[in-house]
Scaffold this active site. Structure first.
Site, short mmCIF file in Angstrom:
data_model
loop_
_atom_site.label_atom_id
_atom_site.label_comp_id
_atom_site.label_asym_id
_atom_site.label_seq_id
_atom_site.Cartn_x
_atom_site.Cartn_y
_atom_site.Cartn_z
N HIS A 332 0.81 -1.23 0.00
CA HIS A 332 0.00 0.00 0.00
C HIS A 332 0.83 1.27 0.00
CE1 HIS A 332 -3.92 -2.00 0.99
NE2 HIS A 332 -3.10 -2.89 1.54
N LYS A 519 -9.12 13.32 4.82
CA LYS A 519 -8.22 12.16 4.76
C LYS A 519 -7.24 12.33 5.91
CE LYS A 519 -6.93 13.62 0.54
NZ LYS A 519 -7.03 12.43 -0.27
N ARG A 520 -6.42 11.32 6.18
CA ARG A 520 -5.42 11.50 7.24
C ARG A 520 -4.51 12.68 6.92
NH1 ARG A 520 -4.90 7.68 11.45
NH2 ARG A 520 -3.12 8.93 12.03
N LYS A 525 0.24 14.20 1.58
CA LYS A 525 -1.12 14.48 1.10
C LYS A 525 -1.35 15.97 0.88
CE LYS A 525 -3.06 10.37 3.43
NZ LYS A 525 -3.64 9.55 2.34
N THR A 627 -8.84 6.33 -1.83
CA THR A 627 -10.17 5.76 -2.02
C THR A 627 -11.23 6.83 -1.73
OG1 THR A 627 -9.90 4.84 0.21
CG2 THR A 627 -9.70 3.31 -1.65
N LYS A 631 -15.05 7.96 -3.47
CA LYS A 631 -16.30 8.25 -2.75
C LYS A 631 -16.89 9.58 -3.20
CE LYS A 631 -14.30 5.49 0.90
NZ LYS A 631 -13.39 5.49 2.06
#
Ligand code: 26Q
Length: 784
Positions: A332, A519-520, A525, A627, A631
């Site tokens: 991952h 998100k985290r 990110k 992911t 969504k």
């Protein structure tokens, strides 16, 4: 079960368990009673499924995390009882929304754990023989609140609500032995209810308990603490989920957690096998497939070999052969700090016998490499045990049948870069399995309004055949349909506004554009990039440079690992920006920034349906898949993102004209990286970039004298001992990002044209059903 029987069952439970009834029960009582009623309704199907599963080949998903979220609505929905439940609650004066108080089961950090939950849902809904094995953490991922702009953590005591959806199975308890400790692993089974009761699979979570219990000897000698010592030390193993996402922290207790659940699961599987075949292990690899969710359960490989050798009398070679046909490994991440490498001395001191097996695997590898003519030098980048550390990913690749990445781009990077040395010798072992999400929770359940519209257009059945959403394309030129969609989007925004008002105390206008990044929190990110872009808009508005800008609310939701200082600094920075722009008279009618507290699965169910713009802005090459992006897409938002992870495939499915893609690509960063000097080449030469970056240090904001903002500034401009300056290329991408964001916001003003883009995203999202993903695992890896 019809409505009357359902009500009778609920009241029966309320009476026998609490001496109350439906109109007098509190939320916890209602939750238990309705859950138990539904459980009793699916229990025979659950047993039937297990019986059927035992007859054929089956797969197990081994994962340290299952981020299940709240079970009650989902299970009622999948069991076909949700509408009945709603009605009979209402008839008795109860709003079923009261169950929203029930805590999520947050036994996972983020993407990896939620993927495991979506896979279980899909397997049950497709009648695929997949069950899960994991840990029943007493405390899930911490609860987050924001105080004075800073993240604060508190314990997530999810079991205080009871665990209505699980069954304790004492008769299947097993013993797990460590060098210094022996504990009991007790399984709790949760039914995974397939949509429309297609099948009911099982999630089996292990809880650690002491073998001996309370020590009366020590109690009698007035050693009261000592009397409970074993119990405390045993229970510590399944006490709490490690709150790290994409970073490795080689802690002793973490290794104990991994070995604990893996050993218990593997013993469980061997027990099942022997019940069927006795001592003849020749069918084992045909009976079972074990999927390792990242390296966290990789100790399953030496553990299974250990059991085969020392309990079942096999030779190492026989055992190795069976195990490497049975296991597969999913990767991952490509970030080196997330790859698990255990210190040899630590590992040896916790599980010495397993360590001996690791050495045997390492020798097997060396012999193999020598056999294909590799020199010691060529072997160096593949040795499992090297420089006092055990490389878990190398063991997972070498001693398993297949390794897969989680999106096409990610798998390419594994093959050509991160795992190239392995791909070169075992090309046939590598596969891609692009991630997916369950359309039940992420559309059917969280967006019943849009679901009804879709069904009215293309008929029922898309819930289990998401490719059918492509039939929506033909409505894109029907203005009435797009208007219906826009009306629903507004409703979902209104619902989110109400929720945010209640939980954050902030008012927002549902007429504004909703731009969401949830998100985290992680540097790669790039929530900080988003924050910088907002500061640029702020300055431009102050200079009257953005006439008629679409009023926009920027929503953030993110948890930072408690020890991740920079991530926590970014949260504080976003909250400082919120304070500034939400209160400045020049900007408060155009910009609003909100950092929502305690982003989790249930908050996600409110956020995704309300979004117009989905922020997916990771440094190219670093987000394996993502992911959340899927969504948002499924609920009709456009992606504002980099060409990274599954964004690549989202663009491929929906078309460039329906997304907003910006920034340097993987290949471009590879060229820039060796000589990247953000200070000289960007910061000093670009006043627009300089102005926003400087807000970290020029007194615009206050970090409460923690020094956090200065550290963020330094990380970008000067670097530090473990990172080069601007390791995640924020400055490289900032201008392109702002320009693309502005283009998107100006496009939004033509609501109808923008709505068509959103609609085309829904129509193109069929590929991202985890039903498709799980079917591919079943066919191409597990051979079910
Ligand atoms: C490792 C060692 C010790 C403690 C914790 C950990 C740990 C825990 C969680 C390491 C990594 C994680 C989680 C990783 C994760 O969520 N990865 C994400 O997986 C998603 C599903 O494949 C992808 O969509 C995301 O791109 C990826 O970041």
């Amino acid at each position: 079960m019809d409505k009357e029987q359902f009500l009778a069952k609920i009241n029966e439970n309320l009476l026998s368990e609490y001496r109350t009834d439906i109109s007098h029960a509190d939320v916890k009582q209602l939750h238990n009673a309705v859950s138990h009623a539904a459980m009793s309704d699916i229990i025979s199907l659950w047993n039937d499924t297990e019986k059927r599963r035992n007859e054929g080949r089956r797969a197990y998903y081994l994962s340290a995390e299952f981020l299940m979220g709240r079970a009650v609505y989902n299970n009622l929905y999948c069991a076909g009882l949700l509408d009945e439940a709603k009605e009979l609650f209402a008839e008795n004066g109860v709003d079923i929304a009261c169950l929203e108080e029930v805590e999520d089961a947050a036994l996972g950090n983020g993407g990896l754990g939620r993927l495991a939950a979506c896979f279980l849902d899909s397997a049950a809904s497709c009648d695929i023989a997949l069950d899960g094995y994991g840990i029943r953490y007493r405390y899930g991922l911490f609860k987050q609140s924001i105080g004075n702009g800073f993240q604060q953590e508190s314990a997530d005591s999810w079991l205080d609500w009871g665990d209505a959806w699980s069954v304790r199975c004492d008769s299947d308890a097993v013993i797990v032995e460590f060098a210094d400790q022996t504990v009991k692993a007790v399984p709790y089974d949760t039914p995974i209810i397939g949509f429309n009761r297609k099948a009911v699979n099982t999630l089996r979570l292990w809880q650690a308990e002491s073998v001996s219990g309370f020590d009366f000897g020590r109690f009698d000698s007035q050693d009261y603490m000592g009397a409970s010592e074993n119990k405390v030390l045993a229970e510590a193993i399944s006490d709490v989920l490690y709150p790290n996402d994409n970073t490795e922290k080689g802690r002793r207790l973490r290794l104990k957690q991994q070995y604990f659940f893996v050993s218990a699961s593997v013993q469980d599987i061997v027990r099942r096998y022997k019940a069927k075949y006795g001592d003849d292990f020749s069918h084992f690899a045909q009976c079972y497939a074990l999927q390792l969710n990242d390296t966290h359960p990789t100790v399953a490989i030496p553990e299974l070999i250990r059991i085969f050798m020392f309990k079942e009398g096999m030779s190492f070679n026989e055992a190795f052969d069976i195990v490497s046909k049975t296991c597969n490994y999913t990767n991952h991440t490509v970030m080196s700090e997330a790859l698990e490498k255990w210190d040899v001395n630590l590992f040896k001191s916790v599980i010495p016998t397993v360590y001996e097996i690791v050495l045997l695997i390492n020798n097997h590898l060396k012999k193999y490499l020598a056999g294909i003519g590799q020199t010691e030098e060529q072997m160096a980048d593949k040795l499992i045990v090297k420089d006092g550390r055990i490389h878990m990913a190398w063991m997972a690749i070498y001693a398993s049948a297949h390794t897969n990445g989680v999106a096409a781009l990610h798998t390419d990077i594994l093959k050509n870069d991160a795992l190239k040395q392995w791909y070169d010798i075992f090309p046939e072992r590598f596969q891609n399995k692009t991630n997916g999400i369950t359309p039940r929770r992420w559309l059917g359940l969280c967006n019943p309004e849009l679901s009804a519209l879709i069904t009215s257009k293309i008929g029922a059945g898309w819930e289990t055949d998401l490719d059918r959403l492509s039939d929506l394309r033909k409505f894109v030129d029907e203005p009435a349909t797009i208007n219906q969609f826009l009306e629903i989007k507004k409703q979902k925004k209104q619902q989110l506004c109400d929720y945010i008002k209640k939980h954050e105390g902030i008012e927002i206008n549902p007429e504004w554009a909703f731009d969401i990044q949830c998100k985290r929190l992680h540097e790669y990110k790039r929530q900080l990039l988003n924050a910088f872009s907002i500061m640029d808009l702020y300055f431009q508005i102050k200079e009257n440079k953005l006439p008629d800008l679409q009023p926009t609310v920027f929503i953030f939701g993110a948890k930072a690992a408690p020890a991740y200082r920079r991530a926590k600094g970014i949260i504080k920075y976003i909250n400082e920006i919120a304070k500034l722009v939400n209160n400045d008279p020049d900007t408060k009618d155009k910009l609003k920034v909100i950092f929502v507290q305690n982003y989790n699965v249930s908050y996600g169910e409110k956020l995704f349906p309300a979004a117009d713009i989905s922020e997916q802005i990771s440094t190219a090459g670093l987000e394996a898949s993502g992911t959340g992006n899927m969504k948002f897409m499924l609920n009709g938002a456009v992606t504002l993102g980099t060409y990274d992870g599954a964004n690549v495939e989202i663009v491929q499915e929906a078309g460039w004209e329906n997304e907003y893609i910006f920034g340097a690509r993987v290949e471009e960063l590879a060229i820039v990286r060796p000589t990247y000097n953000p200070r000289e080449k960007i910061y000093n030469r670009n006043d627009r970039v300089k102005r926003v970056v400087n807000t970290l240090v020029d007194g615009t904001f206050n970090d409460g004298d923690t020094g956090m903002f200065g550290e963020l500034f330094n990380s970008l401009i000067n670097g530090c001992s473990w990172h080069r300056p601007d390791n995640y290329f924020l400055l490289t991408d900032l201008e392109g990002y702002i320009d693309t964001k502005l283009r998107c916001l100006y496009d939004y003003k033509d609501r109808h044209t923008f709505g068509k883009k959103c609609w085309m995203n829904i129509a193109a999202s069929g590929k991202f059903s985890s039903d498709r993903t799980v079917r591919q695992y079943a066919e191409e890896l597990w051979m079910l």
